[in-house]
Design a protein around this motif. Sequence first.
Motif, mmCIF file in Angstrom:
data_model
loop_
_atom_site.group_PDB
_atom_site.id
_atom_site.type_symbol
_atom_site.label_atom_id
_atom_site.label_comp_id
_atom_site.label_asym_id
_atom_site.label_seq_id
_atom_site.Cartn_x
_atom_site.Cartn_y
_atom_site.Cartn_z
ATOM 1 N N SER A 89 0.844 -1.188 0.000
ATOM 2 C CA SER A 89 0.000 0.000 0.000
ATOM 3 C C SER A 89 0.884 1.244 0.000
ATOM 4 N N PHE A 90 0.301 2.368 -0.414
ATOM 5 C CA PHE A 90 1.058 3.615 -0.408
ATOM 6 C C PHE A 90 1.408 4.053 1.017
ATOM 7 N N ILE A 91 0.610 3.636 1.993
ATOM 8 C CA ILE A 91 0.929 3.946 3.386
ATOM 9 C C ILE A 91 2.219 3.254 3.803
ATOM 10 N N THR A 98 5.745 5.161 4.667
ATOM 11 C CA THR A 98 6.387 4.982 5.968
ATOM 12 C C THR A 98 7.807 4.463 5.820
ATOM 13 N N TYR A 115 -2.694 10.773 -2.123
ATOM 14 C CA TYR A 115 -2.978 11.304 -0.784
ATOM 15 C C TYR A 115 -2.224 10.525 0.290
ATOM 16 N N ASP A 116 -2.451 9.201 0.353
ATOM 17 C CA ASP A 116 -1.886 8.407 1.439
ATOM 18 C C ASP A 116 -0.365 8.388 1.426
ATOM 19 N N LEU A 117 0.255 8.376 0.233
ATOM 20 C CA LEU A 117 1.710 8.412 0.163
ATOM 21 C C LEU A 117 2.249 9.717 0.754
ATOM 22 N N ILE A 140 0.747 11.724 2.980
ATOM 23 C CA ILE A 140 0.500 11.772 4.421
ATOM 24 C C ILE A 140 1.515 10.917 5.165
ATOM 25 N N ALA A 141 1.803 9.732 4.662
ATOM 26 C CA ALA A 141 2.733 8.832 5.348
ATOM 27 C C ALA A 141 4.180 9.304 5.228
ATOM 28 N N THR A 187 -4.436 16.386 -0.540
ATOM 29 C CA THR A 187 -4.185 16.782 0.849
ATOM 30 C C THR A 187 -4.801 18.146 1.150
ATOM 31 N N TYR A 227 -8.515 17.534 1.872
ATOM 32 C CA TYR A 227 -8.739 16.999 3.212
ATOM 33 C C TYR A 227 -8.542 18.086 4.272
#
Length: 292
Positions: free
Chosen positions: A115-117, A121, A229-231, A233-234, A249, A252
């Motif tokens: 996942s992009f998360i 990370t 988005y998730d990439l 944010i992480a 982002t 949101y």
Amino acid sequence: MDSRSRLQELLPKLVLAPSFVVILLFVYGFIAYTGYLSLTDSKMLPSYNFVGLENYSKLWALPHWWRSISNLAIFASLYILICSVLGLFLAILLDQKIRGEGFLRPIYLYPMALSFIVTGTAWKWFLDPGIGLENTMHLWGWESFTFTWIKDNKLAIYCVVIAAVWQSSGFVMAMFLAGLRGVDNEMIKAAQVDGASNITIYRRIIIPLMRPVFLSAFVVLAHLAIKAYDLIIALTGGGPGQATQLPATFMYSYTFTRNQMGIGASSAIIMLIMIFSIIIPYLYSEVRGGKR
């Protein structure tokens, strides 16, 4: 037509009907609802006071929105270009029937399974000067080595590009490899008989025949870039400052943090228009090509 034949004809429609209703409601219904909210003065909660295009004019007057658009231009252009070039290079490499191809393909494709998360990370740890690459080089004795891009306002966006390319280039490679394996071997053999080199064959025959694959890769990568988005944010959280903020982002932040739901909804509609501007010409070309 007897009852059994009629039932067999209706059964697929009955099976698909619930999913069709769910998609119609929770996808297209909420898109329409978001479009309506973008025309209201909604703040923390939805409001139904119609204000027309006022939110859109406010949106395009915000410096943060323009920063997110400029960041998207940098990120998307580099992301699409590098993924396409690297994916094509890896596909051509594997197309040479090299030894260990069955071992290399899963390695290249593995990042796309994450996942992009997870990707964000992992790359955040790797790029962090205190615990990542820079710290490791210092422990190995290279005290002068510095790599602080993730903390730099001007260079942080390129860290996002690196992480995104790492994850998606294997998927693009698989698309190009499928395209390469689909080229007619008779054309290649005829060119070889005429004395054409491998470079000439790829440049003059194979790559031009892969235009539909290039177009498909562009559509997929552009879609991923616009809704990233998730990439973000992480990896960076949109920082430092606004250095890596993208439209997703921004949406949101203004919807759930700044309590400007109308402006957040208008930014979402702008993102939807961006995606439609890519998808609709692609679908039109596919339908037109199918008719031909």
